[in-house]
Structures are given as structure tokens and as C-alpha cells.
Design a protein around this motif. Structure first.
Motif, mmCIF file in Angstrom:
data_model
loop_
_atom_site.group_PDB
_atom_site.id
_atom_site.type_symbol
_atom_site.label_atom_id
_atom_site.label_comp_id
_atom_site.label_asym_id
_atom_site.label_seq_id
_atom_site.Cartn_x
_atom_site.Cartn_y
_atom_site.Cartn_z
ATOM 1 N N GLY A 244 0.817 -1.201 0.000
ATOM 2 C CA GLY A 244 0.000 0.000 0.000
ATOM 3 C C GLY A 244 0.855 1.257 0.000
ATOM 4 N N GLN A 245 1.924 1.223 0.775
ATOM 5 C CA GLN A 245 2.823 2.370 0.806
ATOM 6 C C GLN A 245 3.499 2.566 -0.547
ATOM 7 N N SER A 248 0.962 4.144 -3.001
ATOM 8 C CA SER A 248 0.776 5.565 -2.685
ATOM 9 C C SER A 248 1.964 6.395 -3.167
ATOM 10 N N THR A 249 3.139 5.860 -2.983
ATOM 11 C CA THR A 249 4.338 6.573 -3.428
ATOM 12 C C THR A 249 4.367 6.697 -4.944
ATOM 13 N N LEU A 251 1.724 6.697 -7.037
ATOM 14 C CA LEU A 251 0.710 7.662 -7.454
ATOM 15 C C LEU A 251 1.170 9.093 -7.211
ATOM 16 N N ALA A 252 1.817 9.314 -6.095
ATOM 17 C CA ALA A 252 2.324 10.653 -5.794
ATOM 18 C C ALA A 252 3.374 11.074 -6.823
#
Length: 294
Positions: A244-245, A248-249, A251-252
Motif C-alpha cells: 500500500g505504501q 501511494s508513493t 501515485l504521488a
């Protein structure tokens, strides 16, 4: 005046000899243990255990012991506290706490550490008590080791240096008490006496430290938590949590790229459109020039 200078020279010579040491002198008798405390480690049976520290009463060995225990994380505090209590029960003349530390939580990889000083003749029985307490808490002993260092030569040298410094100090004090000679000579004696007293204090501290290393053995104890049941699935759970991390990274990072590129798309598209128009006109003119007149 001549008598004063001769005595002063003699005193300084004694100090120099005390610093160098006399390797040919007979071995002095050194008392390194307080009352009721042996200066040698107790004899222990089994592989890897040291022999008696005394060899005809001349050798002095400083021993260091190390123990490692593994037990449930929730019992580490309890066992460490019990071991500290066992040391305190012996009294400060036989066991002393030097350092205690604890890290980690009950659900994590917990660790703890103890540093003790204990009289050598208590080590064997004390280790047995520690192992029994840990076993009652569901733990086991993982490691056990002992090392010894022969500090006989250091003790002899320190004792000889201390005696030489005391002799020099006494002679300088005698010179000052007579107060004979010039003022400059007396000031030189006072300065020498002050320096000798400082050296005497240092030599006394060094000898005391060496005596302490023989009278008390160092005992280091490490505690670590056992892995709980189902720990084989922990790597998978960790990977899922980290996935998940990672998403998220990513997508950022993608959003950052889009924000950086979009403002340049409009002028870049306009330039491409103008270039296309110019190319179309150039091609039209070329075709028109190739058509023959009627």
C-alpha cells in the motif's frame, strides 16, 4: 644549602626509579581483596571454564562473564527485575548493579541488558539462580562465556610506583619542615611536593581500579524475546502493508510528473500545429510548381 640540594636530587632520583619500575626486585605482596572476598575466581568444571586464578599465590586474574537468555517478550521485564533483586539481596559488598537497559515492546522484538559486578566466589551459584528464574518464566539460556585477563604485572608495577611516590612525598615534606636553604630552593621543593602528591593520587586510583577488577568479576546479561507463534506469516503481512505504501508513493510520483508536464503541453501542441501548417503550405506550393501550364 648543599645538603638541601643533595636531598632534593636523591628524592627526584627515587621518583624516576619508581616510574621505571625495578624488574629485578622481588615480587611484593599485594592485597587485592577486601575482607571476606577471595581474589581469584572459583574453580568451575566443564569445557571452556577457567582454572583457579592463583598460581602459588602470585597470579591475579580479572574474569568477565557473559550470559544470553531468550524468553517471551512479556516476561523480560519480570525476569530482569528478578535478576536485579537477586543481586541486591547479596548486598553491595558482594554484588553491584552497573547498568540496566530495556528496548522494544511486548509485541515486537524486545531486548534488555544488565551489567553487574559480583565477587568471584558467588558467580557459579548466582548463574544457577539466574538460569532457574529464566526457566520458570519459560525462557532458555542461549549463550554462556567467560574470559580472563592476567593483570599480575600491572598490579605489581602499580604497587611499586605507589610506594615510590609515597617515599618521595615523605622526603619532600621532611625538607619543607626543616626550612633550610634559599627561598628559591624551598619554592622548588613545594612545587615538587605538589606534583608528587598529584602523581600519588593518580597511582592510588590506578591500583584501586586493578584491585577492583580482581575482587569483583564483571557479569553481562543479555535478554531477547522469542518469536511468537505464527511468526512465519509476518513477512507476508509486512509485504502487504508495504505494498500500500508503494502504491501511494507511485501515485504521488505520477501526479508530480503530470503537474510538471501539463503546462508545457499547450505551447508544445501549438508549435506542432504551426509546424504542420507550414509544412502543408510548403507541400502545396511544391505541387503547384510541378503542374505544367495549359
Amino acid at each position: 644549602m648543599a645538603k638541601l640540594r643533595v636531598a632534593l636530587l636523591l628524592g627526584l632520583t627515587v621518583a624516576a626509579c619508581g616510574r621505571k619500575g625495578d624488574t629485578g626486585a622481588p615480587t611484593p605482596q599485594i592485597s587485592v581483596a577486601p575482607a571476606g572476598v577471595k581474589s581469584a575466581a572459583p574453580s568451575r568444571s566443564g569445557p571452556g571454564q577457567p582454572p583457579s586464578a592463583h598460581h602459588d599465590g602470585a597470579a591475579f586474574i580479572a574474569y568477565s562473564y557473559s550470559l544470553g537468555f531468550e524468553l517471551p517478550a512479556r516476561r523480560i521485564d519480570e525476569v530482569q527485575r528478578a535478576h536485579r533483586t537477586a543481586c541486591e539481596a547479596l548486598g553491595p559488598s558482594r554484588c553491584q548493579l552497573i547498568n540496566a537497559s530495556r528496548s522494544g515492546g511486548e509485541g515486537d522484538a524486545a531486548e534488555a541488558h544488565l551489567d553487574l559486578r559480583i565477587v568471584p566466589d558467588e558467580v557459579k551459584s548466582f548463574e544457577a539462580r539466574l538460569a532457574a528464574t529464566t526457566g520458570d518464566a519459560g525462557g532458555t539460556m542461549l549463550t554462556s562465556s567467560v574470559t580472563g585477563e592476567d593483570i599480575t604485572r600491572e598490579l605489581i608495577d602499580a604497587d611499586a610506583a605507589l610506594k615510590a611516590k609515597r617515599t618521595l612525598r615523605d622526603r619532600l615534606q621532611t625538607l619543607l619542615e626543616h626550612r633550610e636553604g634559599r627561598l628559591s630552593d624551598l619554592l622548588a621543593v613545594e612545587k615538587a611536593l605538589s606534583e608528587t602528591q598529584q602523581q600519588l593520587d593518580t597511582a592510588t586510583a590506578e591500583l584501586s581500579e586493578l584491585q577492583q577488577r580482581v575482587s569483583f568479576s564483571k557479569l553481562s546479561i543479555d535478554y531477547r524475546s522469542t518469536q511468537p507463534l505464527g511468526s512465519t506469516a509476518r513477512p507476508l503481512a509486512t509485504a502487504v502493508a508495504e505494498a500500500g505504501q508503494t502504491i501511494s508513493t507511485s501515485l504521488a510520483l505520477l501526479l508530480t510528473v503530470v503537474v510538471a508536464v501539463v503546462p508545457w503541453l499547450v505551447p508544445a501542441g501549438l508549435l506542432l500545429w504551426l509546424a504542420g501548417k507550414l509544412r502543408a503550405r510548403r507541400d502545396a506550393r511544391r505541387k503547384g510548381s510541378l503542374i505544367p501550364p495549359p
